[in-house]
Motif scaffolding. Structure first.
Motif, mmCIF file in Angstrom:
data_model
loop_
_atom_site.group_PDB
_atom_site.id
_atom_site.type_symbol
_atom_site.label_atom_id
_atom_site.label_comp_id
_atom_site.label_asym_id
_atom_site.label_seq_id
_atom_site.Cartn_x
_atom_site.Cartn_y
_atom_site.Cartn_z
ATOM 1 N N ARG A 129 0.641 -1.224 0.150
ATOM 2 C CA ARG A 129 -0.008 -0.033 -0.096
ATOM 3 C C ARG A 129 0.798 1.493 -0.007
ATOM 4 O O ARG A 129 0.746 2.197 -0.701
ATOM 5 C CB ARG A 129 -1.156 -0.019 1.368
ATOM 6 N N GLY A 130 2.054 1.012 0.637
ATOM 7 C CA GLY A 130 2.765 2.410 0.793
ATOM 8 C C GLY A 130 3.456 2.666 -0.581
ATOM 9 O O GLY A 130 3.407 3.856 -1.020
ATOM 10 N N ASP A 131 3.853 1.578 -1.268
ATOM 11 C CA ASP A 131 4.245 2.036 -2.839
ATOM 12 C C ASP A 131 3.231 2.613 -3.681
ATOM 13 O O ASP A 131 3.653 3.263 -4.145
ATOM 14 C CB ASP A 131 4.650 0.498 -3.427
ATOM 15 N N LEU A 132 2.019 1.999 -3.481
ATOM 16 C CA LEU A 132 0.837 2.549 -4.301
ATOM 17 C C LEU A 132 0.663 4.090 -3.835
ATOM 18 O O LEU A 132 0.693 5.088 -4.796
ATOM 19 C CB LEU A 132 -0.465 2.049 -3.880
ATOM 20 N N LEU A 133 0.820 4.570 -2.255
ATOM 21 C CA LEU A 133 0.695 5.894 -2.183
ATOM 22 C C LEU A 133 1.637 6.621 -2.805
ATOM 23 O O LEU A 133 1.556 7.743 -3.202
ATOM 24 C CB LEU A 133 0.577 6.038 -0.774
ATOM 25 N N GLU A 134 3.011 6.135 -2.676
ATOM 26 C CA GLU A 134 3.898 7.009 -3.212
ATOM 27 C C GLU A 134 3.940 7.082 -4.629
ATOM 28 O O GLU A 134 4.387 8.200 -5.107
ATOM 29 C CB GLU A 134 5.520 6.001 -2.972
ATOM 30 N N ALA A 135 3.670 6.043 -5.347
ATOM 31 C CA ALA A 135 3.449 6.294 -6.891
ATOM 32 C C ALA A 135 2.292 7.245 -7.273
ATOM 33 O O ALA A 135 2.515 8.153 -7.767
ATOM 34 C CB ALA A 135 3.194 4.792 -7.535
#
Ligand SMILES: NC(=O)C1=CN([C@@H]2O[C@H](COP(=O)(O)OP(=O)(O)OC[C@H]3O[C@@H](n4cnc5c(N)ncnc54)[C@H](O)[C@@H]3O)[C@@H](O)[C@H]2O)C=CC1
Ligand SMILES: O=C([O-])CC(=O)C(=O)O
Length: 329
Positions: free
Chosen positions: A99-105
């Motif tokens: 989820r963190g990767d998604l938010l960052e992207a």
């Protein structure tokens, strides 16, 4: 009288929602049958050709209200003079992505778009974020646009609202036109809470008409909250026509007002109402008039509802903490 065209910017214009959305905007369904529009389409560079193809088709419809189409891969160009912005393009979650990767992207998309809105949009800009995670993407864009009034950034929960209307109509043997005052609270995610305790079916309290808490907890709420996943499972692709329809409904209601005695659901910055921490972009029941919205006040929230609203709001707080940690807000 000739009206000045309204500039409508759509991001992710070459995607599947874009394809279901643009023709309806151009035909007058977003703003009204007498409002001319100019479309500004924002896409990433590799998708510009596909956006041009869609623009060719828009031309071929000869919509009387469509007064121009511009296509760009530069947010500073696409948001120039924008009166309405529909932020649809987003980075979908792919296999192995946390989820963190998604938010960052998505931060990499919504922060520059917020900055471009801040620098170039018209003073009356209204923003609807559709791209997921919609509420938190809206927060990122809003934080990057400090000169735009915060309340102009909204997130889409109207699809959830519409889904809930139909499920309730089916259960009660009524039609969606019979149902008023339904609410989606919280996040556009599986934690959202569709609330029928204040809703009416043909003038009668919906919860009393249904009179079945088991159905509410075990059928209605999960069906509405997980409908996106069910569509993906059935169609092999996520909701597109219904998402585009909800985006049309959201902006139409915001601009043209809600009917007397009814309300709609919008993801909007909280003012602290109903215990939702100020600033979180959370879904509320709202009435709209003259291009402005107000949270419906004074609703009694029972224990059943309170626990579910709190759970969804907690998830929004966690998402806010995560993007704060990433320096995105
Ligand atoms: N809030 C809601 O109720 C709903 C939200 N969604 C979300 O809407 C989003 C779009 O869905 P679809 O159209 O089906 O996806 P899609 O993948 O078909 O299209 C997305 C488009 O966005 C473009 N794009 C990516 N980054 C961009 C950027 N930086 N600037 C401009 N364009 C960019 C892509 O090139 C692509 O053409 C997804 O995030 C989806 O999860 C979908 C349904 C309901
Ligand atoms: O999960 C998705 O990408 C689509 C979505 O938001 C929905 O249909 O509600």
């Amino acid at each position: 009288m000739t009206r000045t065209p309204v500039n409508v910017t759509v991001t992710g214009a070459a995607g599947q929602i874009g394809y279901a959305l643009l023709f309806r905007i151009a035909s007058g369904q977003l703003l009204g049958p007498d409002v001319p529009v100019k479309l500004r389409l924002l896409e990433i560079t590799p998708a510009l050709k596909a956006a041009e193809g869609t623009a060719m088709e828009l031309d071929d419809c000869a919509f009387p209200l469509l007064q121009g189409i511009e296509i760009s891969d530069d947010p500073n160009v696409a948001f120039d003079g924008a009166n309405v912005a529909l932020l649809v393009g987003a980075r979908p979650r792919t296999k192995g992505m946390e989820r963190g990767d998604l938010l960052e992207a998505n931060g990499g998309i919504f922060k520059p778009q917020g900055q471009a809105i801040n620098a170039h949009a018209a003073d009356d800009i209204k923003v609807l974020v559709v791209g997921n995670p919609a509420n938190t993407n809206a927060l990122i864009a809003q934080a990057a646009a400090p000169d735009v009034p915060a309340e102009r950034f909204t997130a889409m929960t109207r699809l959830d609202h519409n889904r809930a209307l139909t499920q309730l109509a089916k259960k009660t043997g009524s039609t969606v036109a019979d149902i008023k005052r339904l609410t989606i609270w919280g996040n556009h995610s599986a934690t959202q809470y569709p609330d029928i305790f204040h809703a009416t079916v043909a003038g009668k309290n919906a919860a009393e008409v249904v009179n079945d808490e088991k159905w509410l907890a075990e059928d209605f709420i999960p069906t509405v909250a997980k409908r996106g996943a069910a569509i993906i499972e059935a169609r092999g692709a996520s909701s597109a026509a219904s998402a585009a329809n909800a985006a049309i409904d959201h902006v139409y209601s915001w601009v043209n007002g809600t009917a007397d005695g009814d309300w709609v659901s919008m993801g909007i910055p909280s003012d602290g109402s109903y215990g939702v921490p100020e600033g979180l972009i959370s879904s509320f029941p709202v009435t709209t008039k003259d291009g402005k919205y107000d949270i419906v006040q004074g609703l009694d929230i029972n224990e059943f509802s309170r626990a579910r609203i709190d759970a969804s709001v907690k998830e929004l707080e966690e998402e806010r903490e995560a993007v704060r940690g990433l320096g995105l807000i």
